[in-house]
Design a protein around this motif. Structure first.
Motif, mmCIF file in Angstrom:
data_model
loop_
_atom_site.group_PDB
_atom_site.id
_atom_site.type_symbol
_atom_site.label_atom_id
_atom_site.label_comp_id
_atom_site.label_asym_id
_atom_site.label_seq_id
_atom_site.Cartn_x
_atom_site.Cartn_y
_atom_site.Cartn_z
ATOM 1 N N VAL A 46 1.239 8.003 -18.793
ATOM 2 C CA VAL A 46 1.043 6.930 -19.767
ATOM 3 C C VAL A 46 -0.186 6.118 -19.419
ATOM 4 N N VAL A 47 -0.345 5.801 -18.137
ATOM 5 C CA VAL A 47 -1.497 5.020 -17.701
ATOM 6 C C VAL A 47 -2.798 5.715 -18.091
ATOM 7 N N ALA A 48 -2.824 7.019 -17.949
ATOM 8 C CA ALA A 48 -4.044 7.764 -18.241
ATOM 9 C C ALA A 48 -4.448 7.657 -19.707
ATOM 10 N N THR A 49 -3.514 7.332 -20.592
ATOM 11 C CA THR A 49 -3.846 7.213 -22.007
ATOM 12 C C THR A 49 -4.110 5.764 -22.417
ATOM 13 N N GLU A 50 -4.017 4.847 -21.457
ATOM 14 C CA GLU A 50 -4.201 3.437 -21.772
ATOM 15 C C GLU A 50 -5.530 2.909 -21.256
ATOM 16 N N SER A 51 -6.580 3.621 -21.472
ATOM 17 C CA SER A 51 -7.956 3.252 -21.107
ATOM 18 C C SER A 51 -8.090 2.884 -19.636
ATOM 19 N N VAL A 52 -7.233 3.454 -18.797
ATOM 20 C CA VAL A 52 -7.347 3.292 -17.355
ATOM 21 C C VAL A 52 -7.480 4.697 -16.757
ATOM 22 N N THR A 53 -8.592 5.343 -17.075
ATOM 23 C CA THR A 53 -8.771 6.742 -16.727
ATOM 24 C C THR A 53 -8.674 6.958 -15.227
ATOM 25 N N ASN A 54 -7.817 7.912 -14.837
ATOM 26 C CA ASN A 54 -7.651 8.277 -13.430
ATOM 27 C C ASN A 54 -7.344 7.079 -12.548
ATOM 28 N N PHE A 55 -6.535 6.150 -13.060
ATOM 29 C CA PHE A 55 -6.240 4.959 -12.261
ATOM 30 C C PHE A 55 -5.511 5.342 -10.987
ATOM 31 N N TYR A 56 -4.487 6.176 -11.107
ATOM 32 C CA TYR A 56 -3.746 6.624 -9.928
ATOM 33 C C TYR A 56 -4.311 7.947 -9.433
ATOM 34 N N TYR A 57 -4.770 7.920 -8.189
ATOM 35 C CA TYR A 57 -5.349 9.110 -7.571
ATOM 36 C C TYR A 57 -4.299 9.736 -6.660
ATOM 37 N N LYS A 58 -4.015 11.027 -6.861
ATOM 38 C CA LYS A 58 -3.034 11.731 -6.043
ATOM 39 C C LYS A 58 -3.722 12.331 -4.820
ATOM 40 N N LEU A 59 -3.211 12.012 -3.624
ATOM 41 C CA LEU A 59 -3.810 12.530 -2.404
ATOM 42 C C LEU A 59 -3.641 14.048 -2.318
ATOM 43 N N ARG A 104 -9.789 -2.344 -9.475
ATOM 44 C CA ARG A 104 -8.475 -1.889 -9.062
ATOM 45 C C ARG A 104 -8.406 -0.374 -9.140
ATOM 46 N N VAL A 105 -7.749 0.220 -8.142
ATOM 47 C CA VAL A 105 -7.491 1.647 -8.180
ATOM 48 C C VAL A 105 -6.147 1.895 -7.501
ATOM 49 N N GLY A 106 -5.376 2.853 -8.034
ATOM 50 C CA GLY A 106 -4.089 3.201 -7.455
ATOM 51 C C GLY A 106 -4.161 4.528 -6.727
ATOM 52 N N MET A 107 -3.233 4.719 -5.809
ATOM 53 C CA MET A 107 -3.195 5.957 -5.024
ATOM 54 C C MET A 107 -1.729 6.300 -4.752
ATOM 55 N N TYR A 108 -1.381 7.587 -4.856
ATOM 56 C CA TYR A 108 -0.016 7.979 -4.544
ATOM 57 C C TYR A 108 0.003 9.336 -3.847
ATOM 58 N N LEU A 155 -13.808 -0.187 7.430
ATOM 59 C CA LEU A 155 -12.601 -1.002 7.544
ATOM 60 C C LEU A 155 -11.375 -0.097 7.476
ATOM 61 N N PRO A 156 -10.630 0.052 8.579
ATOM 62 C CA PRO A 156 -9.352 0.760 8.504
ATOM 63 C C PRO A 156 -8.239 -0.212 8.112
ATOM 64 N N ILE A 157 -7.284 0.254 7.342
ATOM 65 C CA ILE A 157 -6.145 -0.579 6.934
ATOM 66 C C ILE A 157 -4.868 0.128 7.332
ATOM 67 N N ARG A 158 -3.985 -0.594 7.996
ATOM 68 C CA ARG A 158 -2.796 -0.006 8.599
ATOM 69 C C ARG A 158 -1.838 0.535 7.548
ATOM 70 N N PRO A 159 -0.875 1.381 7.955
ATOM 71 C CA PRO A 159 0.034 2.006 6.985
ATOM 72 C C PRO A 159 0.841 0.982 6.188
ATOM 73 N N LEU A 160 0.906 1.213 4.884
ATOM 74 C CA LEU A 160 1.768 0.441 4.006
ATOM 75 C C LEU A 160 2.931 1.335 3.620
ATOM 76 N N ASP A 161 4.141 0.848 3.863
ATOM 77 C CA ASP A 161 5.335 1.688 3.722
ATOM 78 C C ASP A 161 5.694 1.931 2.269
ATOM 79 N N ASN A 162 5.016 2.901 1.673
ATOM 80 C CA ASN A 162 5.283 3.312 0.309
ATOM 81 C C ASN A 162 4.507 4.587 0.031
ATOM 82 N N ASP A 163 4.922 5.333 -0.993
ATOM 83 C CA ASP A 163 4.144 6.517 -1.359
ATOM 84 C C ASP A 163 3.172 6.197 -2.490
ATOM 85 N N THR A 164 3.108 4.923 -2.891
ATOM 86 C CA THR A 164 2.196 4.493 -3.956
ATOM 87 C C THR A 164 1.611 3.134 -3.593
ATOM 88 N N ILE A 165 0.296 3.008 -3.682
ATOM 89 C CA ILE A 165 -0.356 1.746 -3.340
ATOM 90 C C ILE A 165 -1.408 1.414 -4.386
#
Length: 735
Positions: A46-59, A104-108, A155-165
């Motif tokens: 849904v996000v990909a169709t709401e003018s937020v192209t590739n907002f969530y990047y899958k590792l 803003r960018v998302g990652m999961y 800049l390294p950033i420590r682990p955030l306990d989630n599969d989506t950030i």
């Protein structure tokens, strides 16, 4: 209850959208509200169709990849994915009404216990802020600011306990330059960062035979030099142990094993955790993990001797209460010998032997070890070492470092044959400055063979963690009884609304933060809990600082990612750090403000039936009262609340000559717009950080720029210039 509603409204204003923030040294603030759909697989489409192209990047995780195995005491926990994400090629950008530019960018990464990041490019202007958070914003790291800029621009950033950030960058409209940011790699961690374990990271998974440092009589102050390292390499991530080590110039040097930093530039991608240990009052209470740092440089390292010396970008802040461990080059150390470590990445533990070490050579997974350059521990009488202990120091009977752990296979059942590299060989076995300790720890060639440990802030008012309970006091869950349901210091049928502990000192103090240890800590959205700081003499009076405590977890429900209340406050040390140190004077109160709803869910441990004077107070509709005046359970008690305080050098500036300076010149003063500072001491390095406060102690500006913009309001301001160890304070007049 109308009075409580008024107080609640005031609290909301005081908190200023405060969230549960923890990360490498951060500068406060909050990200913008996040309204994108939750990143379930369905929502991502849904996000990909709401003018937020590739907002969530899958590792791009290689699920067939295995983690390294060897007899070094390193704990491998994650696999590295190379990425290339920046404001120009990913996420979404927009501008707020005040002209602030946002990226803003998302990652999961499905099934990740946590995700950590490396910014391969990080250089931002003063006023810019970077945040990392989960989609519900119940976990927020940051703000990372220009104070985190460094010579290698990473800049390294420590682990955030989630599969989506979500990563969010805020840059002011009038920024001096356009910030440079690029995420170069991310780590899919198979084990949660909450506490390392063999397979599923959980608190208390280190072997039980190793005693906690908090109950070891000789641990203070040497234990404050010990830290966890979390390193991100080219293909995997791992955990180890290290120590701050003393030196002639009090640089923030860290001593560890070379194999803990065995890849080129990996030191730029290391997170350092300090003060992670259980409290002596109850070793089943989990220690705080809020004290982290990033950015370091390897200044000496050799793999045949398995030692490394690194330098942090700056000395750990005052409220971290760091300690630089002493060292000894002796070839005949006197037992007992002790190792303080973070086995399995867990809280600090010790192992100890009453036997002298044996000079030996390590026969394991390092190349060409120098003969006889290791100590061999034949048997531990207390404890053992484990994966995650790698790099921990071996200490002689005086607490001096004599080596660092390389490897072995000891266990609780068979606590034998651990090997430590000898610091005496690392001293000057090789003449190359990049392969020895001598030139760094004894740069003036004095010929010393040992050095005492030291507090780096001993000449500039070190901080202290303080409390009111005694060694014989026992913390308990105290119920009122006598026909009244609920806790003495928590939700109860009397509907008491706040609980506070009184602290008194002989001199004015600055409060940096406070530890709170709840016996019940389930979050209730209808009844938020606040940590409050009060002034007052006999009882709490006005609130002078406040922060909301709001823990939550993410969970999947029928395939959709959502949130649930969690009990992470329960039986944990929770360190709440204020964005700005609070001027509390000689007497102040620290407590928790609660609300009432259908489900009551908060209470603090307290001392039951103490024999000395009461130090705790409670609030009802009629105001504040000592617990000795309680209608149903009058008692002397003390709450498990521990503030971290330092001498108030902001207030003391009132007695300082406006133009007095030891190391810095500040001009013009008075000023109508900006001030500029410059060093007058050639020994002051480039890493100088400024903080500008108003006369009430509120932080107005900060950064590394030598040109400081003053606030528009006229009056007196306090400029603090910090060179890593020393602090110089100036009174500035804005006309």
């Amino acid at each position: 209850m109308s009075n409580n509603l008024v107080k609640y409204s005031i609290l909301l204003l005081l908190c200023l959208l405060h969230v549960n923030v923890s990360a490498q040294i951060s500068s406060g603030g909050s990200p913008l509200p996040y309204k994108h759909p939750q990143p379930s697989e369905k929502a991502r489409k849904v996000v990909a169709t709401e003018s937020v192209t590739n907002f969530y990047y899958k590792l791009p995780v290689d699920t067939n990849k295995t983690l390294p195995e060897n007899n070094l005491r390193v704990l491998y926990t994650g696999t590295v994915c190379n990425v290339d994400l920046s404001p120009t090629n990913s996420g979404t950008t927009f501008t707020t009404e005040d002209g602030t530019n946002i990226w803003r960018v998302g990652m999961y990464s499905p099934n990740a216990a946590s995700i950590s990041l490396i910014f391969s490019e990080f250089n931002v202007p003063d006023g810019a802020k970077l945040f990392l958070y989960n989609p519900s914003q119940t976990i927020v790291y940051g703000a990372f600011t220009s104070a985190n800029n460094n010579s290698h621009n990473t800049l390294p950033i420590r682990p955030l306990d989630n599969d989506t950030i979500v990563i969010e960058y805020q840059e002011p409209m009038d920024a001096a330059f356009k910030g440079s940011l690029k995420i170069g790699s991310a780590v899919h961690n198979f084990e949660s960062s909450t506490s390392a374990t063999r397979k599923v990271r959980q608190f208390y998974y280190a072997e039980r035979c190793s005693p906690h440092t908090s109950v070891w009589e000789g641990a203070e102050p040497i234990k404050r030099s010990v830290c966890i390292l979390y390193a991100t390499g080219t293909s995997s991530a791992w955990w180890g142990t290290a120590n701050l080590i003393n030196n002639a110039d009090k640089h923030p040097y860290i001593y560890t094993a070379a194999h803990n930093v065995d890849e080129t530039n990996v030191e730029h991608h290391v997170i350092w955790y300090f003060n992670y240990e259980v409290p002596a009052k109850d070793t089943l209470v989990q220690g705080s993990e809020e004290f982290t740092m990033a950015s370091s440089e390897v200044i000496a390292r050799d793999f045949t001797l398995d030692f490394a010396l690194l330098e942090l970008n700056q000395m750990p802040p005052k409220d971290y209460r760091p300690y630089l461990a002493g060292w000894n080059l002796t070839a005949s150390p006197t037992p007992p010998l002790t190792c303080i470590q973070h086995p399995q990445g867990d809280t600090k533990r010790i192992s100890q032997t009453t036997n002298a070490p044996v000079i030996s050579t390590f026969d394991g997974d390092i190349l060409n070890p120098v003969q006889n350059s290791f100590w061999r521990i034949n048997r531990w009488q207390k404890g053992t070492t484990e994966p995650g202990s790698s790099g921990s120091a071996l200490l002689d009977n005086n607490g001096y470092i004599i080596g660092a752990l390389t490897g072995g296979n000891s266990t609780c059942d068979s606590p034998v044959l651990d090997y430590f590299s000898r610091i005496s060989y690392a001293w000057d076995y090789y003449q190359d400055a990049s392969k020895q300790l001598k030139i760094w720890l004894d740069p003036y060639n004095t010929g010393i063979t040992q050095m005492d440990g030291a507090d780096p802030y001993e000449n500039s008012h070190p901080c202290a963690r303080t409390n009111n309970y005694t060694d014989t006091d026992e913390m308990s869950i105290i119920y009122i009884g006598n026909g009244i349901s609920g806790l003495l210091a928590g939700h109860n049928s009397l509907e008491h609304t706040a609980f506070a502990e009184k602290f008194s000192f002989d001199e004015d103090k600055l409060l940096y933060g406070a530890y709170v240890v709840p016996c019940i800590g389930k979050y209730n959205s209808s009844a938020p809990v606040y940590l409050n700081i009060y002034n007052g003499t006999d009882v709490p009076e006005d609130i002078i600082g406040s922060a909301q405590i709001h823990p939550q977890d993410l969970t999947f429900v029928r395939g959709e990612l959502g949130t649930k209340d969690k009990v992470t406050l329960t039986k944990k040390e929770n360190y709440i750090k204020f964005d700005t140190p609070i001027k509390v004077g000689k007497t102040f109160f620290v407590g928790c403000q609660i609300q009432y709803a259908q489900i009551d869910s908060f209470g603090i441990y307290a001392v039951e039936n103490r024999t000395i004077n009461n130090s705790a107070f409670y609030q009802d509709d009629n105001g504040w009262h000592s617990y000795t005046e309680h209608s149903y359970m009058p008692t002397n008690t003390s709450l498990w609340i521990e503030p971290v305080v330092c001498f108030d050098d902001i207030s003391s500036v009132q007695n300082v000559n406006d133009n007095a300076s030891n190391n810095f010149l500040v001009s013009p003063n008075p000023t109508s717009d900006k001030i500029q500072w410059e060093s007058t001491n050639n020994e002051i390095g480039d890493e100088v950080y400024f903080e500008l406060f108003d006369i009430q102690g509120r932080l107005c500006n900060f950064g590394k720029s030598t040109l400081v913009q003053m606030p528009p309001a006229k009056g007196i301001y306090i400029l603090r210039l910090i060179d890593g160890i020393n602090t110089e304070v100036h009174k500035i007049i804005r006309k």
